[in-house]
Write a protein that holds these residues in place. Structure first.
Motif, short mmCIF file in Angstrom:
data_model
loop_
_atom_site.label_atom_id
_atom_site.label_comp_id
_atom_site.label_asym_id
_atom_site.label_seq_id
_atom_site.Cartn_x
_atom_site.Cartn_y
_atom_site.Cartn_z
N ALA A 146 27.71 22.66 -8.44
CA ALA A 146 28.16 23.99 -8.01
C ALA A 146 27.79 25.04 -9.06
O ALA A 146 27.99 24.83 -10.25
CB ALA A 146 29.66 23.99 -7.79
N TYR A 147 27.24 26.16 -8.61
CA TYR A 147 26.91 27.27 -9.50
C TYR A 147 27.83 28.47 -9.23
O TYR A 147 27.74 29.49 -9.91
CB TYR A 147 25.44 27.69 -9.35
N CYS A 148 28.70 28.34 -8.24
CA CYS A 148 29.66 29.38 -7.87
C CYS A 148 30.78 28.70 -7.10
O CYS A 148 30.69 27.51 -6.81
CB CYS A 148 28.99 30.47 -7.03
N SER A 149 31.82 29.45 -6.78
CA SER A 149 32.91 28.86 -6.01
C SER A 149 33.42 29.87 -4.99
O SER A 149 33.24 31.08 -5.16
CB SER A 149 34.04 28.42 -6.93
N GLY A 150 34.00 29.36 -3.95
CA GLY A 150 34.55 30.21 -2.91
C GLY A 150 35.15 29.37 -1.82
O GLY A 150 34.93 28.15 -1.76
N PRO A 151 35.89 29.99 -0.93
CA PRO A 151 36.61 29.23 0.10
C PRO A 151 35.71 28.56 1.13
O PRO A 151 36.13 27.61 1.76
CB PRO A 151 37.52 30.27 0.75
N TYR A 152 34.49 29.04 1.32
CA TYR A 152 33.63 28.48 2.36
C TYR A 152 32.41 27.79 1.77
O TYR A 152 31.34 27.76 2.37
CB TYR A 152 33.20 29.58 3.34
#
Length: 161
Positions: A146-152
């Motif tokens: 993962a290079y970012c995070s978010g709910p989707y």
């Protein structure tokens, strides 16, 4: 019989075709996620402040795909840093799927990323978007951390350009 052709052109995100495609994209992914049709109000809310203003040089690019002149799909490239660009909002309307456009759209977006100086393309998607995941792996994308995070965001892919 004349060969059917795909064309891809940079376009502002607020043109009628781009706006319609962006609405159809959001409707498609949100409806799948919620397992029910998205409402017009939900689509409006989802598109509000969604960052598409960055999909214009030098921070990105938005392409509209046309099949025989009809707006059929879209996709964006967002510059993340001096080496990476993110593939985003890749979408073909259902009526145009199976006509070979998705692969050439990916290629056109990769060319746009190279033109913006990127040497690597990354993306994130959801596990339930199995067709998208198959498209990406078919075109050389491999799972990455993962290079970012978010709910989707469930899975991340990358590819050297």
């Amino acid at each position: 019989m004349a060969r059917m052709t795909w064309t891809f052109s940079p376009e502002r995100v607020d043109t009628p075709d781009a706006t319609s495609l962006r609405r159809d994209y959001y409707d498609d992914v949100a409806s799948r996620y919620w397992k029910r049709p998205a409402t017009g109000a939900e689509i409006d809310e989802g598109l509000t402040n969604d960052g598409v203003e960055l999909l214009t040089p030098p921070t990105g690019q938005f392409l509209v795909a046309r099949y025989e002149g009809k707006a059929a799909g879209c996709g964006g490239v967002l510059v993340l840093d001096e080496e990476r660009a993110e593939l985003t909002r890749v979408f073909l309307r259902h009526a145009f799927r199976g006509l070979g456009g998705a692969g050439v759209l990916i290629g056109a977006l990769e060319d746009a990323a190279r033109g913006l100086g990127a040497r690597r393309m990354v993306l994130n998607t959801r596990l339930d978007l199995v067709e998208a995941r198959a498209l990406y792996t078919r075109h050389g994308y491999a799972e990455i951390p993962a290079y970012c995070s978010g709910p989707y965001m469930d899975i991340w892919y990358g590819k050297e350009l």
